[in-house]
Design a protein around this motif. Structure first.
Motif, PDB file in Angstrom:
ATOM      1  N   ILE A 238     -89.201 -49.093  14.541  1.00 50.05           N
ATOM      2  CA  ILE A 238     -88.934 -48.548  13.332  1.00 50.05           C
ATOM      3  C   ILE A 238     -88.677 -47.192  13.224  1.00 50.05           C
ATOM      4  CG2 ILE A 238     -89.404 -49.068  10.796  1.00 50.05           C
ATOM      5  CD1 ILE A 238     -88.945 -51.577  12.348  1.00 50.05           C
ATOM      6  N   ARG A 239     -87.705 -46.974  12.313  1.00 46.46           N
ATOM      7  CA  ARG A 239     -87.443 -45.375  12.358  1.00 46.46           C
ATOM      8  C   ARG A 239     -88.708 -44.729  11.682  1.00 46.46           C
ATOM      9  NH1 ARG A 239     -81.780 -45.542   9.170  1.00 46.46           N
ATOM     10  NH2 ARG A 239     -82.581 -47.775   8.600  1.00 46.46           N
ATOM     11  N   PRO A 240     -88.783 -43.364  11.612  1.00 46.44           N
ATOM     12  CA  PRO A 240     -89.895 -42.649  11.050  1.00 46.44           C
ATOM     13  C   PRO A 240     -89.836 -42.831   9.412  1.00 46.44           C
ATOM     14  CG  PRO A 240     -89.068 -41.359  12.446  1.00 46.44           C
ATOM     15  CD  PRO A 240     -88.103 -42.403  12.402  1.00 46.44           C
ATOM     16  N   ILE A 241     -90.936 -42.972   8.882  1.00 46.84           N
ATOM     17  CA  ILE A 241     -91.129 -43.464   7.483  1.00 46.84           C
ATOM     18  C   ILE A 241     -91.986 -42.457   6.621  1.00 46.84           C
ATOM     19  CG2 ILE A 241     -92.084 -45.082   5.699  1.00 46.84           C
ATOM     20  CD1 ILE A 241     -91.383 -47.276   7.845  1.00 46.84           C
ATOM     21  N   VAL A 242     -91.444 -42.088   5.563  1.00 45.25           N
ATOM     22  CA  VAL A 242     -92.020 -41.209   4.594  1.00 45.25           C
ATOM     23  C   VAL A 242     -91.884 -41.917   3.115  1.00 45.25           C
ATOM     24  CG1 VAL A 242     -92.214 -38.912   3.482  1.00 45.25           C
ATOM     25  CG2 VAL A 242     -91.525 -39.141   5.875  1.00 45.25           C
ATOM     26  N   SER A 243     -93.442 -41.878   2.763  1.00 49.62           N
ATOM     27  CA  SER A 243     -93.422 -42.643   1.085  1.00 49.62           C
ATOM     28  C   SER A 243     -94.269 -41.741   0.360  1.00 49.62           C
ATOM     29  CB  SER A 243     -94.199 -44.126   1.253  1.00 49.62           C
ATOM     30  OG  SER A 243     -93.481 -44.948   2.206  1.00 49.62           O
ATOM     31  N   GLU A 244     -93.717 -41.529  -0.774  1.00 49.42           N
ATOM     32  CA  GLU A 244     -94.226 -40.897  -1.754  1.00 49.42           C
ATOM     33  C   GLU A 244     -94.097 -41.329  -3.239  1.00 49.42           C
ATOM     34  OE1 GLU A 244     -92.622 -36.360  -1.660  1.00 49.42           O
ATOM     35  OE2 GLU A 244     -91.302 -37.289  -0.180  1.00 49.42           O
TER      36      GLU A 244
ATOM     37  N   PRO B 278     -91.931 -36.717 -13.474  1.00 48.81           N
ATOM     38  CA  PRO B 278     -93.306 -36.418 -14.317  1.00 48.81           C
ATOM     39  C   PRO B 278     -93.073 -37.367 -15.675  1.00 48.81           C
ATOM     40  CG  PRO B 278     -91.681 -34.767 -14.491  1.00 48.81           C
ATOM     41  CD  PRO B 278     -91.362 -35.508 -13.338  1.00 48.81           C
ATOM     42  N   ARG B 279     -91.987 -37.690 -16.147  1.00 46.98           N
ATOM     43  CA  ARG B 279     -91.844 -38.448 -17.459  1.00 46.98           C
ATOM     44  C   ARG B 279     -91.553 -40.042 -17.218  1.00 46.98           C
ATOM     45  NH1 ARG B 279     -93.863 -36.472 -22.149  1.00 46.98           N
ATOM     46  NH2 ARG B 279     -92.356 -37.792 -23.423  1.00 46.98           N
ATOM     47  N   THR B 280     -91.341 -40.416 -16.238  1.00 45.18           N
ATOM     48  CA  THR B 280     -91.111 -41.750 -16.062  1.00 45.18           C
ATOM     49  C   THR B 280     -92.317 -42.547 -15.765  1.00 45.18           C
ATOM     50  OG1 THR B 280     -91.115 -41.519 -13.556  1.00 45.18           O
ATOM     51  CG2 THR B 280     -88.977 -41.205 -14.643  1.00 45.18           C
ATOM     52  N   HIS B 281     -92.427 -43.955 -16.061  1.00 40.59           N
ATOM     53  CA  HIS B 281     -93.541 -44.622 -16.003  1.00 40.59           C
ATOM     54  C   HIS B 281     -94.111 -44.936 -14.613  1.00 40.59           C
ATOM     55  CE1 HIS B 281     -92.237 -46.553 -20.122  1.00 40.59           C
ATOM     56  NE2 HIS B 281     -92.472 -45.201 -20.095  1.00 40.59           N
ATOM     57  N   GLY B 282     -93.134 -44.655 -13.878  1.00 39.27           N
ATOM     58  CA  GLY B 282     -93.604 -45.201 -12.337  1.00 39.27           C
ATOM     59  C   GLY B 282     -92.456 -44.731 -11.438  1.00 39.27           C
ATOM     60  N   SER B 283     -92.859 -43.848 -10.289  1.00 36.30           N
ATOM     61  CA  SER B 283     -91.394 -43.613  -9.441  1.00 36.30           C
ATOM     62  C   SER B 283     -91.943 -43.397  -8.060  1.00 36.30           C
ATOM     63  CB  SER B 283     -90.857 -42.114  -9.891  1.00 36.30           C
ATOM     64  OG  SER B 283     -92.060 -41.079  -9.827  1.00 36.30           O
ATOM     65  N   ALA B 284     -91.114 -43.596  -7.125  1.00 36.68           N
ATOM     66  CA  ALA B 284     -91.236 -43.709  -5.643  1.00 36.68           C
ATOM     67  C   ALA B 284     -90.237 -43.117  -5.185  1.00 36.68           C
ATOM     68  CB  ALA B 284     -91.768 -44.695  -5.004  1.00 36.68           C
ATOM     69  N   LEU B 285     -90.162 -42.274  -3.773  1.00 37.82           N
ATOM     70  CA  LEU B 285     -89.177 -42.006  -3.058  1.00 37.82           C
ATOM     71  C   LEU B 285     -89.627 -42.478  -1.532  1.00 37.82           C
ATOM     72  CD1 LEU B 285     -86.594 -40.181  -2.588  1.00 37.82           C
ATOM     73  CD2 LEU B 285     -87.958 -38.383  -1.864  1.00 37.82           C
ATOM     74  N   PHE B 286     -88.630 -43.537  -1.154  1.00 36.52           N
ATOM     75  CA  PHE B 286     -89.036 -44.249   0.217  1.00 36.52           C
ATOM     76  C   PHE B 286     -87.909 -43.786   1.169  1.00 36.52           C
ATOM     77  CE2 PHE B 286     -88.361 -47.640   3.152  1.00 36.52           C
ATOM     78  CZ  PHE B 286     -89.846 -47.741   3.716  1.00 36.52           C
ATOM     79  N   THR B 287     -88.372 -42.954   2.278  1.00 39.67           N
ATOM     80  CA  THR B 287     -87.256 -42.729   3.229  1.00 39.67           C
ATOM     81  C   THR B 287     -87.740 -43.146   4.623  1.00 39.67           C
ATOM     82  OG1 THR B 287     -87.318 -40.462   2.139  1.00 39.67           O
ATOM     83  CG2 THR B 287     -86.395 -40.513   4.301  1.00 39.67           C
ATOM     84  N   ARG B 288     -86.663 -43.733   5.384  1.00 36.89           N
ATOM     85  CA  ARG B 288     -86.579 -44.464   6.230  1.00 36.89           C
ATOM     86  C   ARG B 288     -85.531 -43.878   7.428  1.00 36.89           C
ATOM     87  NH1 ARG B 288     -87.895 -50.408   6.243  1.00 36.89           N
ATOM     88  NH2 ARG B 288     -85.770 -50.344   5.387  1.00 36.89           N
ATOM     89  N   GLY B 289     -85.902 -42.856   8.351  1.00 35.47           N
ATOM     90  CA  GLY B 289     -84.856 -42.316   9.198  1.00 35.47           C
ATOM     91  C   GLY B 289     -83.889 -41.748   7.927  1.00 35.47           C
TER      92      GLY B 289
ATOM     93  N   MET C 185     -83.370 -53.173   1.760  1.00 32.08           N
ATOM     94  CA  MET C 185     -84.858 -53.248   2.273  1.00 32.08           C
ATOM     95  C   MET C 185     -85.732 -51.940   1.872  1.00 32.08           C
ATOM     96  SD  MET C 185     -85.141 -56.311   3.565  1.00 32.08           S
ATOM     97  CE  MET C 185     -84.315 -56.629   1.842  1.00 32.08           C
ATOM     98  N   ALA C 186     -84.856 -50.800   1.777  1.00 33.36           N
ATOM     99  CA  ALA C 186     -85.557 -49.531   1.285  1.00 33.36           C
ATOM    100  C   ALA C 186     -85.815 -49.685  -0.426  1.00 33.36           C
ATOM    101  CB  ALA C 186     -84.569 -48.454   1.199  1.00 33.36           C
ATOM    102  N   SER C 187     -85.106 -50.397  -0.809  1.00 34.76           N
ATOM    103  CA  SER C 187     -85.198 -50.584  -2.436  1.00 34.76           C
ATOM    104  C   SER C 187     -86.367 -51.678  -2.544  1.00 34.76           C
ATOM    105  CB  SER C 187     -83.916 -51.529  -3.201  1.00 34.76           C
ATOM    106  OG  SER C 187     -82.651 -50.560  -2.945  1.00 34.76           O
TER     107      SER C 187
ATOM    108  N   SER D 166     -91.743 -51.757  -4.662  1.00 33.67           N
ATOM    109  CA  SER D 166     -93.140 -52.021  -4.648  1.00 33.67           C
ATOM    110  C   SER D 166     -93.926 -50.843  -4.926  1.00 33.67           C
ATOM    111  CB  SER D 166     -93.444 -52.756  -3.173  1.00 33.67           C
ATOM    112  OG  SER D 166     -94.648 -52.706  -3.063  1.00 33.67           O
ATOM    113  N   LEU D 167     -93.561 -49.602  -4.275  1.00 30.54           N
ATOM    114  CA  LEU D 167     -94.504 -48.531  -4.407  1.00 30.54           C
ATOM    115  C   LEU D 167     -94.252 -47.919  -5.924  1.00 30.54           C
ATOM    116  CD1 LEU D 167     -93.292 -46.652  -1.386  1.00 30.54           C
ATOM    117  CD2 LEU D 167     -95.456 -47.249  -1.533  1.00 30.54           C
ATOM    118  N   SER D 168     -92.956 -48.031  -6.500  1.00 28.58           N
ATOM    119  CA  SER D 168     -92.879 -47.603  -7.786  1.00 28.58           C
ATOM    120  C   SER D 168     -93.594 -48.234  -8.846  1.00 28.58           C
ATOM    121  CB  SER D 168     -91.434 -47.707  -8.031  1.00 28.58           C
ATOM    122  OG  SER D 168     -91.040 -47.090  -9.417  1.00 28.58           O
ATOM    123  N   MET D 169     -93.453 -49.716  -8.640  1.00 33.80           N
ATOM    124  CA  MET D 169     -94.302 -50.566  -9.615  1.00 33.80           C
ATOM    125  C   MET D 169     -95.878 -50.497  -9.670  1.00 33.80           C
ATOM    126  SD  MET D 169     -92.358 -54.237 -10.286  1.00 33.80           S
ATOM    127  CE  MET D 169     -92.106 -54.581  -8.448  1.00 33.80           C
TER     128      MET D 169
END
Length: 709
Positions: A327-333, A338-349, A443-445, A450-453
């Motif tokens: 699997i490619r390198p993964i970074v999850s944040e 700041p103003r949204t109810h939930g947010s995530a940045l998912f990076t895979r490669g 699949m990134a979505s 999942s992270l955002s919720m």
């Protein structure tokens, strides 16, 4: 006048009938398929010549649900069918995916397949019937189609697979714990071509068993189509695939080394530039006749394909240097906006999704007008794929078929872990903005969703991750299964196999094949390899979940209460008077349904409490021997009437006002005065009996008499 041909079989619990020769006779192929009382007409037409310069296969599939099929009139102002619904778009894609690879290679004439739902019995879903009808129409049309295919839906209940479960069984699976699977499989006589599913944490063996069960069950349908074709098929269209071996040899001789060097570059943008430069170098060596050859594009793609595929299968080496199952390198944040109810940045490669969750109330639920009825959905997932995500300039418009399909795939994957509406009474909207793409953005979505919720405070049962698998199969039978495929591996490979799920099992499975199908052995190996990849991704995602911020202060707060259904009228009031007063007074939003479930929403907790107390005072029953604060509404000779519980009044008899004799209640009471009263009970006629004399009117506490020693 008509040359009708009609064939039928008993398929499961229903009769499946295929008929042709009476309707739409000018089309190249027309078949009306009927399962139970659901009928779909499929019409096929194809051009006899390829358009000059055509370098792709222009197959178009349309699926239309006519409201008259279910005895309904369309909604809206114009009262007619308009743009395709989400269901129509998804079904059109469902039909397109298994039939496209079965046309003879090199056939690039325009083909149109139209499927129209003519009758719907509200039991059998027309999407399966439409695919069967389309396959039959193609088979008898004379088009160079290497079918037929057939299709079946499979459910899974109490450990048993169910063939073609009813529409009601498949509706709202999240709230139907007995039914754990909605799987659609299409295939030929020998192999599976397409899989689409929504599952509730099934293991790999159960999913593979469902696919194999479906493939077994479609065999009689394939035989039925062949039987129909033997009596009704038109003469095959004379088509010979273009022969351009000399051109391919010239292209390979001129550019193999440059193309290998280009595909050895790991960075996508640099690789794309190098591949483009290699093509330009090849073109510079060709003759004028070769440059004008309509098959030049196919020859160039063939060179790319052979370079990439040969290295992968023979050497086990991929474009970016990874192992086949790596699997490619993964970074999850999480919590990056700041103003949204939930947010995530998912990076895979080089694939990245910015996924945002918004929480709403019952008023924000999506209203869906379908053939089988109208219903609401409290979970939405929207996927956007802008041109900049792949470094291109392009036209920006509304969501296309691809965006709708990828969004629905992610929706299915996440649906299984959502909390029940009674436990979490919010409408949830997830938006996936694909900011970079080099394979597997859907699949990134899933991962980002999942992270955002979870960042938004949605109590998911478990985190969900997804991985896209690929297959490269050579003519000699050798093959390689790839984990977490790149865009080029998807484009030049033979399979796109997406698997999403939790640590406990699969929640969604989608497979598309570009060759004539795959065997159960290959699918089993792909599922096992996908599980390893999924577990790795979940482990990487868990690193980000520890920093999730919890419920956003900007999200609405919702409190749910249940009232007796016979009290609904009292809460709403005549013409909605009471509920409007509650909303205006409290400032909260109040929603009540026919089951007596009330949702009170506001960003202000005090507003929710005020509305809750007002509703509670209307529907609750007062308790005997309990002290209430009330207001005197009327003073009479024999006592005073006090409003003490919502709109409920009771009588305080003059003898129960004070522990002394009063000449008149007005000696101590006046209208509008606030008093504390104790509910003594009810008389024979149900009238409320109140008392004041045993309650301290200053503190509201009951006066306890001291016993004599």
């Amino acid at each position: 006048m008509f040359n009708e041909v009609k064939k039928s079989i008993q398929w499961g619990e229903e009769t499946l009938t295929l008929e042709t020769g009476k309707v739409a006779r000018q089309a190249d192929g027309t078949v009306i398929a009927t399962l139970g009382e659901t009928s779909v007409m499929a019409n096929v037409t194809f051009a006899r010549k390829q358009k000059p310069g055509q370098d792709f296969f222009p197959l178009t599939v349309h699926y239309q649900e006519k409201y008259y099929a279910a005895g309904k009139v369309p909604g809206g102002f114009f009262k007619r069918e308009a743009r395709p619904t989400e269901k129509e778009t998804l079904t059109a894609r469902l039909i397109d995916r298994p039939i496209r690879p079965l046309f003879v290679p090199g056939f690039k004439n325009e083909v149109l397949v139209m499927c129209t739902v003519l009758s719907h019995d509200l039991v059998n879903d027309p999407d399966v019937v439409a695919m069967i009808a389309a396959s039959a129409a193609l088979t008898i049309s004379g088009a160079p189609f290497r079918g037929p295919i057939a299709c079946a839906r499979v459910g899974f209940e109490d450990g048993e697979y169910i063939l073609n479960p009813t529409v009601d069984d498949m509706q709202d699976l999240r709230n139907n714990p007995d039914q754990r699977l909605d799987l659609v499989v299409a295939g030929t006589k020998d192999a599976v071509m397409m899989v689409e599913s929504e599952a509730y944490e099934l293991n790999e063996e159960e999913m593979l068993g469902a696919v194999n069960f479906a493939h077994e069950q479609i065999q009689p349908v394939i035989d039925l189509i062949i039987d129909l074709a033997e009596d009704a098929a038109k003469e095959p269209f004379e088509f010979e695939a273009p022969e351009y071996s000399e051109l391919s040899a010239a292209v390979a001789a001129a550019g193999t080394d440059a193309m290998k060097a280009a595909y050895a570059i790991t960075d996508k943008q640099e690789r794309v530039a190098a591949v483009s430069a290699a093509k330009e170098a090849i073109l510079a060596t060709l003759t004028e006749d070769q440059l004008e050859d309509a098959n030049l594009g196919s020859a160039l793609k063939g060179l790319e394909s052979s370079v990439l595929r040969g290295v992968v299968v023979r050497e086990g080496k991929r474009i970016d240097g990874r192992a086949l199952d790596e699997i490619r390198p993964i970074v999850s944040e999480t919590g990056i906006l700041p103003r949204t109810h939930g947010s995530a940045l998912f990076t895979r490669g080089e694939t990245q999704g910015l996924v945002v969750t918004t929480l709403g109330t019952g008023d924000d639920e999506q209203f869906i007008d379908a053939l089988h009825g109208n219903f609401k959905s409290n979970f939405m997932l929207h996927y956007n794929f802008p041109p900049y995500s792949v470094g291109e300039v392009g036209r920006v418009s509304g969501p296309g078929r691809r965006e709708i399909g990828h969004g629905k795939l992610a929706w299915r994957a996440l649906q299984a872990v959502l909390p029940a509406a009674t436990d979490f009474p919010y409408t949830v909207r997830v938006v996936s903005e694909i900011t970079e793409s080099n394979g597997s953005s859907s699949m990134a979505s899933v991962c980002g969703g999942s992270l955002s919720m979870m960042d938004a405070g949605v109590p998911l049962k478990s985190a969900v991750a997804g991985v896209a698998m690929g297959l490269i199969m050579e003519d000699d039978g050798e093959y390689a299964i790839l984990s977490d495929i790149l865009g080029d591996e998807d484009h030049l490979g033979d399979m796109d196999f997406k698997v999403a799920g939790t640590e406990n099992g699969i929640t969604s499975l989608q497979m598309d094949i570009k060759i004539a199908g795959i065997t159960p052995e290959i699918m089993a190996k792909a599922l096992a390899q996908a599980k390893e990849g999924r577990m790795h991704i979940l482990g990487e995602m868990n690193k980000a979940l520890s920093g999730a911020s919890g419920f956003s202060e900007h999200a609405p707060k919702i409190e749910t209460m249940q009232i007796p259904t016979d009290k609904i009228r009292e809460v709403i009031g005549s013409g909605g008077k009471v509920i409007r007063e509650i909303v205006e007074t409290s400032g909260a939003k109040v929603d009540i349904n026919d089951e007596g479930i009330i949702k009170i929403a506001s960003s202000d907790a005090a507003a929710i409490k005020a509305a809750y107390d007002m509703i509670h005072s209307i529907v609750a029953e007062p308790e005997e021997n309990k002290i209430y604060k009330g207001k005197v509404v009327k003073v009479v000779d024999f006592g005073a009437f006090v409003n003490f519980f919502g709109k409920r009044d009771g009588l305080v008899h003059v003898s129960q006002i004070e522990n002394r004799r009063l000449n008149h209640p007005s000696d101590v009471l006046k209208e509008g005065q606030e008093v504390f009263v104790k509910l003594l009970g009810f008389d024979d006629r149900g009238k409320v009996r109140l008392a004041m004399k045993m309650v301290d009117q200053t503190t509201g506490e009951e006066i306890v008499e001291e016993k004599a020693e």
